[in-house]
Every structure is written in C-alpha cells, then in structure tokens.
Design a protein around this motif. Structure first.
Motif, PDB file in Angstrom:
ATOM      1  N   ILE A  88      -2.633   5.630   7.498  1.00 48.79           N
ATOM      2  CA  ILE A  88      -1.405   4.849   7.306  1.00 48.79           C
ATOM      3  C   ILE A  88      -1.697   3.442   7.777  1.00 48.79           C
ATOM      4  N   CYS A  89      -1.359   2.443   6.968  1.00 48.85           N
ATOM      5  CA  CYS A  89      -1.572   1.060   7.370  1.00 48.85           C
ATOM      6  C   CYS A  89      -0.388   0.207   6.942  1.00 48.85           C
ATOM      7  N   PHE A  90      -0.214  -0.904   7.627  1.00 45.56           N
ATOM      8  CA  PHE A  90       0.862  -1.833   7.289  1.00 45.56           C
ATOM      9  C   PHE A  90       0.454  -2.794   6.182  1.00 45.56           C
ATOM     10  N   ILE A  91      -0.784  -3.295   6.237  1.00 44.08           N
ATOM     11  CA  ILE A  91      -1.235  -4.303   5.281  1.00 44.08           C
ATOM     12  C   ILE A  91      -2.600  -3.902   4.737  1.00 44.08           C
ATOM     13  N   SER A  92      -2.743  -3.906   3.423  1.00 43.12           N
ATOM     14  CA  SER A  92      -4.057  -3.648   2.825  1.00 43.12           C
ATOM     15  C   SER A  92      -4.338  -4.684   1.758  1.00 43.12           C
ATOM     16  N   LYS A 140       9.445  -3.519  16.214  1.00 49.60           N
ATOM     17  CA  LYS A 140      10.333  -2.887  15.224  1.00 49.60           C
ATOM     18  C   LYS A 140       9.536  -2.071  14.213  1.00 49.60           C
ATOM     19  N   LEU A 141       8.436  -2.647  13.728  1.00 47.21           N
ATOM     20  CA  LEU A 141       7.625  -1.964  12.720  1.00 47.21           C
ATOM     21  C   LEU A 141       6.925  -0.735  13.303  1.00 47.21           C
ATOM     22  N   LEU A 142       6.421  -0.849  14.526  1.00 46.23           N
ATOM     23  CA  LEU A 142       5.762   0.296  15.156  1.00 46.23           C
ATOM     24  C   LEU A 142       6.764   1.392  15.504  1.00 46.23           C
ATOM     25  N   LYS A 143       7.969   1.019  15.852  1.00 45.76           N
ATOM     26  CA  LYS A 143       9.024   2.022  16.102  1.00 45.76           C
ATOM     27  C   LYS A 143       9.332   2.778  14.808  1.00 45.76           C
ATOM     28  N   LYS A 144       9.428   2.046  13.706  1.00 47.00           N
ATOM     29  CA  LYS A 144       9.673   2.672  12.408  1.00 47.00           C
ATOM     30  C   LYS A 144       8.554   3.653  12.068  1.00 47.00           C
ATOM     31  N   TYR A 145       7.302   3.232  12.310  1.00 43.07           N
ATOM     32  CA  TYR A 145       6.176   4.124  12.062  1.00 43.07           C
ATOM     33  C   TYR A 145       6.226   5.339  12.991  1.00 43.07           C
ATOM     34  N   ALA A 146       6.501   5.125  14.259  1.00 39.58           N
ATOM     35  CA  ALA A 146       6.547   6.223  15.234  1.00 39.58           C
ATOM     36  C   ALA A 146       7.531   7.308  14.797  1.00 39.58           C
ATOM     37  N   GLU A 147       8.622   6.910  14.204  1.00 33.12           N
ATOM     38  CA  GLU A 147       9.615   7.898  13.745  1.00 33.12           C
ATOM     39  C   GLU A 147       9.021   8.866  12.723  1.00 33.12           C
ATOM     40  N   THR A 148       8.044   8.421  11.954  1.00 29.20           N
ATOM     41  CA  THR A 148       7.416   9.310  10.963  1.00 29.20           C
ATOM     42  C   THR A 148       6.518  10.352  11.635  1.00 29.20           C
ATOM     43  N   ASN A 202       0.847  -1.183   0.000  1.00 31.22           N
ATOM     44  CA  ASN A 202       0.000   0.000   0.000  1.00 31.22           C
ATOM     45  C   ASN A 202       0.885   1.237   0.000  1.00 31.22           C
ATOM     46  N   LYS A 203       0.572   2.211  -0.828  1.00 28.60           N
ATOM     47  CA  LYS A 203       1.412   3.402  -0.922  1.00 28.60           C
ATOM     48  C   LYS A 203       1.448   4.206   0.367  1.00 28.60           C
ATOM     49  N   THR A 204       0.518   3.945   1.292  1.00 31.05           N
ATOM     50  CA  THR A 204       0.541   4.655   2.566  1.00 31.05           C
ATOM     51  C   THR A 204       1.169   3.813   3.671  1.00 31.05           C
ATOM     52  N   SER A 205       1.839   2.740   3.315  1.00 30.99           N
ATOM     53  CA  SER A 205       2.517   1.907   4.291  1.00 30.99           C
ATOM     54  C   SER A 205       3.971   2.345   4.430  1.00 30.99           C
ATOM     55  N   PRO A 206       4.440   2.460   5.682  1.00 34.00           N
ATOM     56  CA  PRO A 206       5.852   2.790   5.870  1.00 34.00           C
ATOM     57  C   PRO A 206       6.750   1.561   5.755  1.00 34.00           C
ATOM     58  N   LEU A 207       6.184   0.399   5.437  1.00 36.01           N
ATOM     59  CA  LEU A 207       6.952  -0.838   5.375  1.00 36.01           C
ATOM     60  C   LEU A 207       7.477  -1.100   3.979  1.00 36.01           C
ATOM     61  N   ASN A 208       8.600  -1.800   3.922  1.00 35.93           N
ATOM     62  CA  ASN A 208       9.037  -2.296   2.628  1.00 35.93           C
ATOM     63  C   ASN A 208       8.367  -3.651   2.402  1.00 35.93           C
ATOM     64  N   PRO A 215       0.118   1.898  22.981  1.00 33.37           N
ATOM     65  CA  PRO A 215       1.178   2.153  23.963  1.00 33.37           C
ATOM     66  C   PRO A 215       2.588   1.984  23.401  1.00 33.37           C
ATOM     67  N   ILE A 216       2.754   1.074  22.452  1.00 29.74           N
ATOM     68  CA  ILE A 216       4.086   0.879  21.859  1.00 29.74           C
ATOM     69  C   ILE A 216       4.486   2.125  21.072  1.00 29.74           C
ATOM     70  N   ILE A 217       3.561   2.645  20.277  1.00 32.47           N
ATOM     71  CA  ILE A 217       3.839   3.870  19.504  1.00 32.47           C
ATOM     72  C   ILE A 217       4.106   5.034  20.446  1.00 32.47           C
ATOM     73  N   ALA A 218       3.263   5.189  21.483  1.00 36.74           N
ATOM     74  CA  ALA A 218       3.435   6.279  22.444  1.00 36.74           C
ATOM     75  C   ALA A 218       4.777   6.179  23.158  1.00 36.74           C
ATOM     76  N   LEU A 219       5.171   4.982  23.531  1.00 36.50           N
ATOM     77  CA  LEU A 219       6.451   4.772  24.198  1.00 36.50           C
ATOM     78  C   LEU A 219       7.612   5.217  23.312  1.00 36.50           C
ATOM     79  N   HIS A 220       7.558   4.863  22.025  1.00 40.05           N
ATOM     80  CA  HIS A 220       8.637   5.257  21.106  1.00 40.05           C
ATOM     81  C   HIS A 220       8.669   6.763  20.863  1.00 40.05           C
TER      82      HIS A 220
END
Length: 183
Positions: A178-182, A50-58, A2-8, A78-83
């Motif tokens: 933003i989503c990881f999987i669509s 790892k993936l949520l940390k990568k997203y949090a950076e954005t 998905n073009k709105t995914s921060p994942l490779n 909470p994982i995103i908030a923590l990062h």
C-alpha cells in the motif's frame, strides 16, 4: 492515483505538493524524491497525521504490531501504531541496536546493507505491517520480511509513502503493498 492507495486524488495531490526531487543523489544516475518536507510545517504534519490515521483504520484488527524500518520508517511507524494502539518494532541498520540481535545482509540498488532486529521484539505469530518511506527495488522490504520470519513474525502487508513503479520492486515482494504516491 495508484489503485493500492487509500487516498483520494485531492489528498494525494496535497501530499505531492511537499515532494522535492534531488538529482544525482545518493549517487549519479539516481533521482531521489523526498516526501519528508511534509514535516516542515504544521499544516504538513497535520496532513500526514490525517492520512496515516486513515490508512491505520484499514489495518484495524488485522495487525498486532507495526514494524518500522530505519530510518524514515521511524517517522511514520509510530503514528500508525499510535492510531492502532499496537506496539511499534524497530528494524535497524547494523550497529544501531544493542545485542542480542539477529542480522541479515542484502543488496540494494546502490550498494549493500545489513539490518538487525532484537529477537524478543516480535512474538511468534504476531501479524505485522512493515513500514518504510520508499519502495524502489524492493530489496529492503524483502530482507525485512526474511528477518521478521526468522523471529516468528507473520508479515501481512507493506506500507510505503512513495513508490517508483518503473523499478518494479513489488515483483520481489510476497505481500500487498500500500502506498500513498506512485510514479
């Protein structure tokens, strides 16, 4: 991807390996795709972190709070908030937060629901990312946006782990998704 995914593609494929489908759940005609098995192994937990940390950076510098929607938004918010080192605010189903609360009833693809928030949990002008696990018709995210606006918050983005594109939930929403999987 998905073009709105921060994942490779490799990261998305790793996450997809944990998705299990359940036909006829929660009612006939629905196929429920469950990404939560990622939490069933330490490798999966490490991957989602790892993936949520990568997203949090954005989001760094763009949001003041993470708003997590009950129930599975509670797993990732909470994982995103923590990062990000920002607060994490719950939006719950009616009856799951002590008063005082502000509530909003809405329709979703297989029934009706009511969500609530404690009015002092968001400060006027707080920039918010709203986190849920799944985007289907967009009803829950739209209702949460209405509720958050009532208490003075400013939604800047939505994050979901999975999205069913054919249900066109994005069309009901005012802000980027933003989503990881669509699919």
């Amino acid at each position: 991807m998905n073009k709105t995914s921060p994942l490779n593609t490799q990261e998305e494929n790793e996450l997809r390996q944990y998705v299990k489908s359940f036909p006829e759940f929660p009612k006939p005609g629905i196929i429920y795709d469950d990404w939560a098995p990622v939490f069933s192994s330490s490798i999966g937990v490490s991957l989602i972190n790892k993936l949520l940390k990568k997203y949090a950076e954005t989001l760094r510098g763009k949001v003041d709070c993470v708003v997590m929607l009950e129930s599975r938004g509670f797993l990732i918010g909470p994982i995103i908030a923590l990062h990000l080192n920002v607060p994490c605010i719950p939006v719950c189903k009616k009856g799951n937060l002590p008063n005082p609360v502000i509530e909003l009833s809405y329709s979703l693809e297989y029934g009706k629901d009511t969500i609530v928030i404690q009015p002092d949990s968001v400060k006027k002008g707080d920039r918010l990312v709203v986190v849920d696990d799944f985007l289907a018709t967009g009803g829950t995210l739209k209702a949460a946006t209405t509720l958050l606006t009532k208490v003075g918050g400013v939604v800047v983005e939505y994050f979901v782990v999975m999205e069913k594109l054919f249900l066109e939930g994005r069309k009901k929403l005012e802000f980027p998704v933003i989503c990881f999987i669509s699919d």
